[in-house]
Design an enzyme around this catalytic site. Structure first.
Site, PDB file in Angstrom:
ATOM      1  N   GLN A  32      33.010  14.596 -72.779  1.00 51.08           N
ATOM      2  CA  GLN A  32      32.336  13.271 -72.776  1.00 51.08           C
ATOM      3  C   GLN A  32      31.046  13.360 -73.607  1.00 51.08           C
ATOM      4  OE1 GLN A  32      32.107  13.080 -68.467  1.00 51.08           O
ATOM      5  NE2 GLN A  32      31.087  15.062 -68.477  1.00 51.08           N
ATOM      6  N   HIS A  63      22.756   9.845 -53.470  1.00 52.02           N
ATOM      7  CA  HIS A  63      22.819  11.244 -53.025  1.00 52.02           C
ATOM      8  C   HIS A  63      22.579  11.394 -51.528  1.00 52.02           C
ATOM      9  CE1 HIS A  63      22.012  12.042 -57.452  1.00 52.02           C
ATOM     10  NE2 HIS A  63      23.245  12.425 -57.217  1.00 52.02           N
ATOM     11  N   ASP A  87      24.436  16.844 -61.849  1.00 56.56           N
ATOM     12  CA  ASP A  87      23.015  16.471 -61.936  1.00 56.56           C
ATOM     13  C   ASP A  87      22.205  17.173 -60.856  1.00 56.56           C
ATOM     14  OD1 ASP A  87      24.801  14.130 -60.651  1.00 56.56           O
ATOM     15  OD2 ASP A  87      22.994  14.463 -59.457  1.00 56.56           O
ATOM     16  N   GLU A 107      31.458  21.905 -61.593  1.00 52.83           N
ATOM     17  CA  GLU A 107      31.141  20.858 -62.583  1.00 52.83           C
ATOM     18  C   GLU A 107      31.808  21.254 -63.910  1.00 52.83           C
ATOM     19  OE1 GLU A 107      29.303  17.795 -63.166  1.00 52.83           O
ATOM     20  OE2 GLU A 107      30.332  18.275 -65.052  1.00 52.83           O
ATOM     21  N   ASP A 138      37.096  23.089 -64.355  1.00 55.70           N
ATOM     22  CA  ASP A 138      37.792  21.891 -63.894  1.00 55.70           C
ATOM     23  C   ASP A 138      38.106  22.036 -62.401  1.00 55.70           C
ATOM     24  OD1 ASP A 138      40.495  19.904 -65.289  1.00 55.70           O
ATOM     25  OD2 ASP A 138      39.487  19.807 -63.340  1.00 55.70           O
ATOM     26  N   ASP A 156      31.814  14.257 -55.828  1.00 52.46           N
ATOM     27  CA  ASP A 156      30.745  13.507 -56.495  1.00 52.46           C
ATOM     28  C   ASP A 156      31.140  13.349 -57.960  1.00 52.46           C
ATOM     29  OD1 ASP A 156      27.209  14.321 -57.102  1.00 52.46           O
ATOM     30  OD2 ASP A 156      28.403  12.486 -57.425  1.00 52.46           O
ATOM     31  N   PRO A 163      37.764  13.157 -67.682  1.00 48.48           N
ATOM     32  CA  PRO A 163      38.054  14.334 -66.843  1.00 48.48           C
ATOM     33  C   PRO A 163      38.168  13.988 -65.359  1.00 48.48           C
ATOM     34  CG  PRO A 163      35.770  14.370 -67.617  1.00 48.48           C
ATOM     35  CD  PRO A 163      36.433  13.216 -68.304  1.00 48.48           C
TER      36      PRO A 163
HETATM   37  N1  SAM Z   1      27.547   9.552 -59.155  1.00 44.44           N
HETATM   38  C1  SAM Z   1      26.530  10.586 -59.306  1.00 44.44           C
HETATM   39  C2  SAM Z   1      25.185   9.981 -59.122  1.00 44.44           C
HETATM   40  O1  SAM Z   1      25.138   8.854 -58.707  1.00 44.44           O
HETATM   41  O2  SAM Z   1      24.201  10.597 -59.364  1.00 44.44           O
HETATM   42  C3  SAM Z   1      26.684  11.219 -60.625  1.00 44.44           C
HETATM   43  C4  SAM Z   1      28.047  11.757 -60.754  1.00 44.44           C
HETATM   44  S1  SAM Z   1      28.108  13.310 -61.500  1.00 44.44           S
HETATM   45  C5  SAM Z   1      27.151  13.124 -62.940  1.00 44.44           C
HETATM   46  C6  SAM Z   1      29.817  13.203 -61.967  1.00 44.44           C
HETATM   47  C7  SAM Z   1      30.272  14.501 -62.568  1.00 44.44           C
HETATM   48  O3  SAM Z   1      31.660  14.735 -62.375  1.00 44.44           O
HETATM   49  C8  SAM Z   1      30.056  14.551 -64.091  1.00 44.44           C
HETATM   50  O4  SAM Z   1      28.996  15.436 -64.361  1.00 44.44           O
HETATM   51  C9  SAM Z   1      31.390  15.024 -64.651  1.00 44.44           C
HETATM   52  O5  SAM Z   1      31.247  15.954 -65.714  1.00 44.44           O
HETATM   53  C10 SAM Z   1      32.021  15.651 -63.410  1.00 44.44           C
HETATM   54  N2  SAM Z   1      33.492  15.756 -63.471  1.00 44.44           N
HETATM   55  C11 SAM Z   1      34.374  14.830 -63.900  1.00 44.44           C
HETATM   56  N3  SAM Z   1      35.637  15.318 -63.829  1.00 44.44           N
HETATM   57  C12 SAM Z   1      35.541  16.595 -63.337  1.00 44.44           C
HETATM   58  C13 SAM Z   1      36.487  17.615 -63.028  1.00 44.44           C
HETATM   59  N4  SAM Z   1      37.802  17.408 -63.235  1.00 44.44           N
HETATM   60  N5  SAM Z   1      36.032  18.796 -62.526  1.00 44.44           N
HETATM   61  C14 SAM Z   1      34.699  18.991 -62.319  1.00 44.44           C
HETATM   62  N6  SAM Z   1      33.737  18.069 -62.609  1.00 44.44           N
HETATM   63  C15 SAM Z   1      34.167  16.879 -63.105  1.00 44.44           C
END
Ligand code: SAM
Length: 282
Positions: A32, A63, A87, A107, A138, A156, A163
């Site tokens: 991304q 959170h 994050d 992550e 992943d 989260d 992804p």
């Molecule tokens: N919703 C949160 C907030 O309000 O602060 C933020 C969400 S957090 C940034 C979402 C994370 O999920 C992203 O960093 C993304 O890279 C991760 N993500 C997405 N698909 C994933 C996967 N298959 N395995 C691990 N992490 C994944």
């Protein structure tokens, strides 16, 4: 000077606009586009593929909700898994619970961790805590061979795009259930009840196929589409919490460190509007 605006128009066709005053970070990972910019209204803001993820000003709404409802409902949470959450905000809230001995954060995108540590120091501050193991991979693969490991699992994730698609499916939820210890609790973020009702409906159909107990809880989330968000309380053997079942002492201790969470809210968030009951078959 013409003000520059960040627009998020979600796939559902509406969103928000925020005046932005400085671009701080822009990199593309294999998963991304990761951007951080500063705004006078919300401080630093992280977006992924242009979609709102975290702002300094309102991240606590999300959170605190995803972490404290399951962690205080669980009698003695020791091992916690966070899926996504690069994050660090969810990890920060988890570590407020003294019983927690280990947090695994899985992550997929190391750029999210890099950008968060640099531009969201108050959010990412616990990612280097010795209790935390950060795994950049992943989560769909990571979870496959885990059995009876975690007391609490928090999903989260991003929306079911890119992804994140694979984090909203039955096979993944079955693997998550397998990774839970007896008496364990799973909470996925389950999208916006108003803005993404279709996503939410499909998610709860899947959750109800996998978990015995499934209950939506909702709350405000200013910068997410529709300003109203949801999380799913899932378990095989732990009932939806009420004031009578919650550990009042622990709840009162945690609420002192929070801007949103408190004991009364812990029960109230499960009182959802009729349209949410319908969407989730509650
Ligand atoms: N919703 C949160 C907030 O309000 O602060 C933020 C969400 S957090 C940034 C979402 C994370 O999920 C992203 O960093 C993304 O890279 C991760 N993500 C997405 N698909 C994933 C996967 N298959 N395995 C691990 N992490 C994944």
């Amino acid at each position: 000077m013409e003000k520059s605006l960040y627009h998020e128009i979600t796939p559902e066709g509406f969103g928000i606009a925020i005046e932005k005053d400085e671009n701080l970070y822009h990199k593309t990972s294999p998963y991304q586009v990761v951007d951080v910019f500063h705004s006078r209204a919300f401080g630093n803001i992280l977006t992924l593929d242009g979609l709102m993820m975290v702002t300094e000003k309102d991240e606590f709404f999300y959170h605190e909700m995803i972490a404290h409802i399951p962690l205080i409902t669980h009698k003695n949470p020791k091992t916690v898994l966070v899926i996504g959450g690069g994050d660090g905000g969810t990890v920060r809230e988890i570590l407020k619970h003294e019983s927690v001995e280990r947090v695994d954060l899985v992550e997929i995108d190391e750029l999210v961790i890099e950008a968060s540590k640099k531009y969201f120091p108050k959010v990412a501050l616990e990612l280097d805590n010795p209790k935390v193991r950060v795994l950049v991979e992943d989560a769909i693969d990571f979870i496959k061979d885990k059995k009876n490991v975690y007391d609490v699992i928090l999903i989260d994730s991003t929306d079911p795009i890119g992804p994140g698609v694979g984090l909203f499916n039955e096979n993944f939820y079955n693997n998550v259930k397998k990774a839970l210890k007896k008496g364990g609790i799973v909470v996925p973020q389950t999208e916006g009840p108003f803005a993404q009702s279709e996503n939410m409906k499909k998610t709860y159909q899947l959750l109800r196929k996998v978990f015995k107990i499934v209950a939506p809880y909702t709350g405000p989330m200013p910068t997410y589409p529709g300003g109203y968000w949801s999380w799913g309380f899932c378990s095989e053997d732990i009932e939806v919490p009420t004031i009578k079942t919650i550990d009042i002492k622990r709840a009162r201790k945690i609420e002192k460190t929070c801007k949103l969470y408190n004991l009364e809210l812990h029960e109230a968030v499960f009182k959802v509007p009729n349209f949410v009951k319908e969407l989730t078959n509650a």
